[in-house]
Design a protein around this motif. Sequence first.
Motif, PDB file in Angstrom:
ATOM      1  N   LYS A  55      40.057   9.519  82.631  1.00 39.91           N
ATOM      2  CA  LYS A  55      39.102  10.575  82.955  1.00 39.91           C
ATOM      3  C   LYS A  55      39.688  11.444  84.076  1.00 39.91           C
ATOM      4  O   LYS A  55      40.208  10.935  85.053  1.00 39.91           O
ATOM      5  CB  LYS A  55      37.771   9.979  83.391  1.00 39.91           C
ATOM      6  CG  LYS A  55      37.047   9.237  82.276  1.00 39.91           C
ATOM      7  CD  LYS A  55      35.778   8.601  82.778  1.00 39.91           C
ATOM      8  CE  LYS A  55      35.063   7.709  81.839  1.00 39.91           C
ATOM      9  NZ  LYS A  55      35.016   7.893  80.472  1.00 39.91           N
ATOM     10  N   GLY A  56      39.638  12.754  83.885  1.00 38.06           N
ATOM     11  CA  GLY A  56      40.202  13.675  84.861  1.00 38.06           C
ATOM     12  C   GLY A  56      41.617  14.116  84.525  1.00 38.06           C
ATOM     13  O   GLY A  56      42.186  14.950  85.220  1.00 38.06           O
ATOM     14  N   ALA A  57      42.195  13.582  83.426  1.00 39.90           N
ATOM     15  CA  ALA A  57      43.535  14.021  83.005  1.00 39.90           C
ATOM     16  C   ALA A  57      43.467  15.504  82.639  1.00 39.90           C
ATOM     17  O   ALA A  57      42.477  15.980  82.083  1.00 39.90           O
ATOM     18  CB  ALA A  57      44.009  13.191  81.823  1.00 39.90           C
ATOM     19  N   VAL A  58      44.523  16.230  82.971  1.00 37.90           N
ATOM     20  CA  VAL A  58      44.561  17.682  82.783  1.00 37.90           C
ATOM     21  C   VAL A  58      45.600  18.041  81.731  1.00 37.90           C
ATOM     22  O   VAL A  58      46.703  17.505  81.734  1.00 37.90           O
ATOM     23  CB  VAL A  58      44.905  18.386  84.119  1.00 37.90           C
ATOM     24  CG1 VAL A  58      44.908  19.895  83.949  1.00 37.90           C
ATOM     25  CG2 VAL A  58      43.946  17.965  85.217  1.00 37.90           C
ATOM     26  N   PHE A  59      45.253  18.990  80.858  1.00 40.11           N
ATOM     27  CA  PHE A  59      46.147  19.440  79.799  1.00 40.11           C
ATOM     28  C   PHE A  59      46.204  20.962  79.809  1.00 40.11           C
ATOM     29  O   PHE A  59      45.189  21.620  79.979  1.00 40.11           O
ATOM     30  CB  PHE A  59      45.655  18.934  78.438  1.00 40.11           C
ATOM     31  CG  PHE A  59      45.426  17.458  78.428  1.00 40.11           C
ATOM     32  CD1 PHE A  59      46.490  16.586  78.265  1.00 40.11           C
ATOM     33  CD2 PHE A  59      44.162  16.938  78.636  1.00 40.11           C
ATOM     34  CE1 PHE A  59      46.284  15.217  78.287  1.00 40.11           C
ATOM     35  CE2 PHE A  59      43.946  15.571  78.653  1.00 40.11           C
ATOM     36  CZ  PHE A  59      45.012  14.711  78.484  1.00 40.11           C
ATOM     37  N   GLY A  60      47.407  21.495  79.635  1.00 41.85           N
ATOM     38  CA  GLY A  60      47.605  22.939  79.600  1.00 41.85           C
ATOM     39  C   GLY A  60      47.978  23.547  80.932  1.00 41.85           C
ATOM     40  O   GLY A  60      48.219  24.741  81.034  1.00 41.85           O
ATOM     41  N   GLU A  61      48.066  22.714  81.974  1.00 40.56           N
ATOM     42  CA  GLU A  61      48.289  23.242  83.325  1.00 40.56           C
ATOM     43  C   GLU A  61      49.692  23.802  83.525  1.00 40.56           C
ATOM     44  O   GLU A  61      49.865  24.823  84.206  1.00 40.56           O
ATOM     45  CB  GLU A  61      47.965  22.188  84.391  1.00 40.56           C
ATOM     46  CG  GLU A  61      48.965  21.073  84.550  1.00 40.56           C
ATOM     47  CD  GLU A  61      48.994  20.058  83.424  1.00 40.56           C
ATOM     48  OE1 GLU A  61      49.879  19.190  83.463  1.00 40.56           O
ATOM     49  OE2 GLU A  61      48.160  20.117  82.512  1.00 40.56           O
ATOM     50  N   VAL A  62      50.698  23.184  82.930  1.00 35.26           N
ATOM     51  CA  VAL A  62      52.067  23.683  83.112  1.00 35.26           C
ATOM     52  C   VAL A  62      52.194  25.065  82.474  1.00 35.26           C
ATOM     53  O   VAL A  62      52.685  26.010  83.091  1.00 35.26           O
ATOM     54  CB  VAL A  62      53.106  22.692  82.544  1.00 35.26           C
ATOM     55  CG1 VAL A  62      54.502  23.290  82.585  1.00 35.26           C
ATOM     56  CG2 VAL A  62      53.063  21.380  83.317  1.00 35.26           C
ATOM     57  N   SER A  63      51.735  25.193  81.245  1.00 34.37           N
ATOM     58  CA  SER A  63      51.773  26.478  80.556  1.00 34.37           C
ATOM     59  C   SER A  63      50.963  27.527  81.310  1.00 34.37           C
ATOM     60  O   SER A  63      51.411  28.668  81.473  1.00 34.37           O
ATOM     61  CB  SER A  63      51.222  26.308  79.141  1.00 34.37           C
ATOM     62  OG  SER A  63      51.214  27.536  78.461  1.00 34.37           O
TER      63      SER A  63
END
Length: 133
Positions: A55-63
């Motif tokens: 929970k709280g994992a982030v996706f798309g942040e690098v892009s």
Amino acid sequence: MSKLLSILEETPKFQIDSGKTFIKEEKPVNRLYILVDGEVMITKKRTPVSHIKEKGAVFGEVSALLNGKATASVTTATTCIFHVIDNPEEFFSQNNEALLEISKILAKRLDFVTHALIDEIDDNNSSYWTHWT
């Protein structure tokens, strides 16, 4: 609950059904996804790399931060609930606390990869370091 989820508590939540690829490798990503519940699978060149249910994992942040393309694909392994941030750059400019938490997540990933790379080099080619000392 992660600190990031606490910060985003008032941000809208969205459900994505199981089996849906919501970030595609080599495609632009203009939003962030923060996992509230569920599990996703990360693939790179169609090869499974990881399953994430934290929970709280982030996706798309690098892009989003580099204004680039996704470095991997992300597919829901189960039905998932996410906080979705549509304009990350604007959001970060107005929410330093969230930016700090995502920066910490990225720093932890970089630290992990750096240690893994050093371990791999040490295990496979100890003479590598003689060129740098």
